[in-house]
Design an enzyme around this catalytic site. Structure first.
Site: not given
Ligand code: SF4
Length: 384
Positions: A133, A146, A153, A157, A160, A200-201, A232, A255, A374
């Site tokens: 997405e 974005c 990921c 987190c 998330c 994703g990171e 980010s 973050s 977010c």
């Molecule tokens: S906040 Fe970012 S780093 Fe953390 S699980 Fe979600 S996508 Fe991954």
């Protein structure tokens, strides 16, 4: 005897001509028959090559003239064509050759959903059926894309949606870039800013991220300046360091979500690999080497990180860093044990920070009604 000398000379001449035929870099399209053979199975993802990589591919692998790289880059990243056959200033034989050896990745949205505030979330199906997405956020005069860097990921987190769904795979550079072009093709307005805050990171897929940054900011292509691009991260070992080593002055958003180690570990389990002290060291290094203020993202979650003790820890953490603090209000995701804080707690937190920190902003959550805000991207995240 003369007959044998003639035969021998003829044979040498033929060998020499064959050598010239197979090794000449002067004749476009004569080289790298092997590349063609092998690329029948795996074509080069040409839209994921930086200009330098493209030039090398064109000249070394295909034996074409260097100016072809400039033409190709411009067709793919400025005019944004999706087929070599649309490149009308390239000869038909060269186009056929490019088509046999490479391909241009284009992503078409398989689902689109628009929020009341104008934010639009796009789902793109990849060739292996993964769905990612991306979000287009209008905020006149800016239009921000974005982008995602991974399918899923691995940071996990706990607040998330993407993290809760686990990791599936890294996106390739061409897939990252194609998201941007997919979003751009859906809007009459020019995309002015890019944020890597989707699924994703980004630092966990750094090689692809780094090439995508180079392509997107290249002034021969879509040319979104490095200062208009923000990466980010939750902070993983070596991530910020690698971004520091790149040439561009990219924006950095961290973050943070808590300046108390134990709270942060609850929200961002991967934080155990980079304690706050080391994270701060990397951030300070980025600021001093790039000469740019960074952003601390802080998502307020009721009863978890919205107390005055947490505010005090944040003020102390941020006190000696050139930064602005973006406060966000938690957007609920299915199955997560968290709640949005009430207005009173948010105001109390904000007012504690205001006199103590350089810049604090309570950010409007864009697209929360379509699960595009977010932490809400990912499978099963839709609110509708
Ligand atoms: S906040 Fe970012 S780093 Fe953390 S699980 Fe979600 S996508 Fe991954």
């Amino acid at each position: 005897m003369r007959f044998f000398i003639v035969i021998s000379s003829l044979s040498k001449l033929l060998k020499y001509m064959y050598y010239i035929y197979t090794h000449s870099s002067m004749v476009e399209g004569k080289r790298c028959m092997q590349t063609n053979e092998s690329s029948k199975e795996q074509k080069v993802k040409v839209s994921g090559l930086t200009f330098a990589q493209l030039k090398k591919w064109v000249t070394v692998d295909l034996g074409m003239k260097p100016y072809r790289a400039q033409q190709l880059f411009s067709w793919i990243h400025l005019k944004r064509v999706i087929s070599f056959h649309q490149m009308t200033d390239i000869s038909l034989s060269a186009r056929n050759r490019l088509d046999r050896a490479g391909e241009i990745t284009a992503l078409e949205s398989c689902d689109t959903i628009a929020a009341d505030d104008g934010t639009v979330k796009y789902s793109f199906a990849l060739e292996d059926s993964e769905v990612i997405e991306s979000v287009l956020i209008p905020d006149s005069p800016r239009l921000t894309a974005c982008l995602s860097t991974q399918a899923g990921c691995r940071c996990g987190c706990t607040f998330c949606q993407t993290g809760r769904g686990g990791f599936r795979r890294n996106l390739r550079t061409d897939e990252i870039v194609a998201q941007l072009y997919g979003l751009q093709s859906s809007s009459n307005d020019r995309i002015t800013n890019v944020v890597f805050m989707g699924m994703g990171e980004p630092m966990d897929n750094f090689p692809a991220l780094s090439d995508a940054l180079s392509i997107i900011s290249d002034d021969r292509g879509i040319c979104i300046g490095a200062r208009k691009i923000t990466v980010s991260t939750v902070g993983i070992p070596g991530g910020i360091e690698k971004l520091t080593q790149l040439d561009g002055q990219y924006g950095l958003a961290v973050s943070l979500h808590s300046a108390v180690e134990s709270t942060r570990l609850k929200l961002v389990p991967v934080a155990k690999t980079l304690p706050l002290r080391e994270l701060k060291r990397d951030m300070k290094d980025y600021i001093s080497r790039k000469g740019r203020r960074i952003t601390l993202e802080y998502c307020l979650i009721a009863g978890i990180n919205d107390s005055l003790e947490e505010a005090s820890a944040l003020a102390e953490f941020a006190g000696d860093i050139e930064c602005k603090i973006n406060l966000l209000i938690y957007n609920p995701v299915e199955g997560a044990p968290y709640r949005r804080p009430d207005t009173e707690s948010v105001n109390r937190f904000m007012h504690y920070l205001y006199p103590r920190c350089q810049a604090v902003m309570l950010r409007r959550s864009r697209g929360s009604d379509i699960a595009a805000a977010c932490g809400q991207l990912g499978p099963g995240a839709r609110n509708d």
